[in-house]
Design an enzyme around this catalytic site. Structure first.
Site, mmCIF file in Angstrom:
data_model
loop_
_atom_site.group_PDB
_atom_site.id
_atom_site.type_symbol
_atom_site.label_atom_id
_atom_site.label_comp_id
_atom_site.label_asym_id
_atom_site.label_seq_id
_atom_site.Cartn_x
_atom_site.Cartn_y
_atom_site.Cartn_z
ATOM 1 N N GLY A 128 87.694 27.795 48.937
ATOM 2 C CA GLY A 128 87.307 29.138 49.328
ATOM 3 C C GLY A 128 88.339 29.727 50.263
ATOM 4 O O GLY A 128 89.485 29.280 50.312
ATOM 5 N N CYS A 129 87.923 30.713 51.015
ATOM 6 C CA CYS A 129 88.817 31.385 51.960
ATOM 7 C C CYS A 129 89.372 30.385 52.967
ATOM 8 O O CYS A 129 88.617 29.649 53.605
ATOM 9 C CB CYS A 129 88.042 32.480 52.680
ATOM 10 N N PHE A 130 90.691 30.361 53.116
ATOM 11 C CA PHE A 130 91.273 29.382 54.030
ATOM 12 C C PHE A 130 90.923 29.626 55.485
ATOM 13 O O PHE A 130 90.954 28.712 56.295
ATOM 14 C CB PHE A 130 92.764 29.185 53.822
ATOM 15 N N TRP A 131 90.546 30.858 55.831
ATOM 16 C CA TRP A 131 90.108 31.116 57.203
ATOM 17 C C TRP A 131 88.874 30.282 57.537
ATOM 18 O O TRP A 131 88.744 29.759 58.637
ATOM 19 C CB TRP A 131 89.756 32.584 57.407
ATOM 20 N N CYS A 132 87.946 30.185 56.580
ATOM 21 C CA CYS A 132 86.689 29.448 56.800
ATOM 22 C C CYS A 132 86.936 27.956 56.968
ATOM 23 O O CYS A 132 86.391 27.328 57.881
ATOM 24 C CB CYS A 132 85.738 29.659 55.628
#
Length: 165
Positions: free
Chosen positions: A9-13
């Protein structure tokens, strides 16, 4: 020190969870698995790269198994190229390994997890070929932008859930 590169998923998460973990020395977001020299724009436009987090960890403090257990808690390993509202190949569930020992551990882990999951686990396991560091504004995004809308709506609740488990 060892590295493991995870996409889910989103790498920020993913980074927001692992950068707080005891035994993790450093995290860095980047791209892997697609065309050379990607940018965020090219990844979003389907260049084949996956948003990933490189996790540098001290195996005396945390094991790869512990990292993978947490990884499976914070994303859906049964979802093909989609995590929540984030859809596209760049959100693929994948474990990029650097050595055979880690490959075998990841394979065994997924085999065991499949006994628990009712849906088929689609997380790929692949030898790391290339890794490109993402743009600086993506690094430690949640720490640097805690009040940003996506951070408040998606990342903060995920962190609260993990802390309460």
């Amino acid at each position: 020190m060892k590295n493991i590169i995870l996409g889910g998923g989103c790498f920020w998460c993913i980074e927001a969870v692992f950068e707080r973990l005891k035994g993790v020395i450093n995290t860095e977001v980047g791209y892997s698995g697609g065309k050379p020299n990607p940018s965020y724009e090219s990844v979003c436009n389907g260049d084949g790269n996956i948003e990933v987090v490189k996790i540098n960890y001290d195996e005396k403090q945390i094991s790869l198994l512990e990292i993978l257990i947490l990884f499976f808690k914070i994303h859906d390993p049964t979802s093909i190229d989609k995590q929540g509202e984030d859809i596209g190949i760049q959100y693929r569930s994948i474990i990029f390994y650097e050595n055979e020992e880690d490959k075998i551990l990841a394979q065994n882990f997924i085999e065991e997890q499949q006994k628990i999951f009712s849906k088929k686990i689609v997380t790929k396991i692949s030898r790391l070929q290339t890794y490109y560091k993402a743009e600086n504004y993506h690094q430690h995004y949640f720490i640097n932008n805690p009040d940003q809308g996506y951070c408040q709506a998606v990342i903060a609740p995920k962190l609260q859930k993990i802390q309460s488990d």
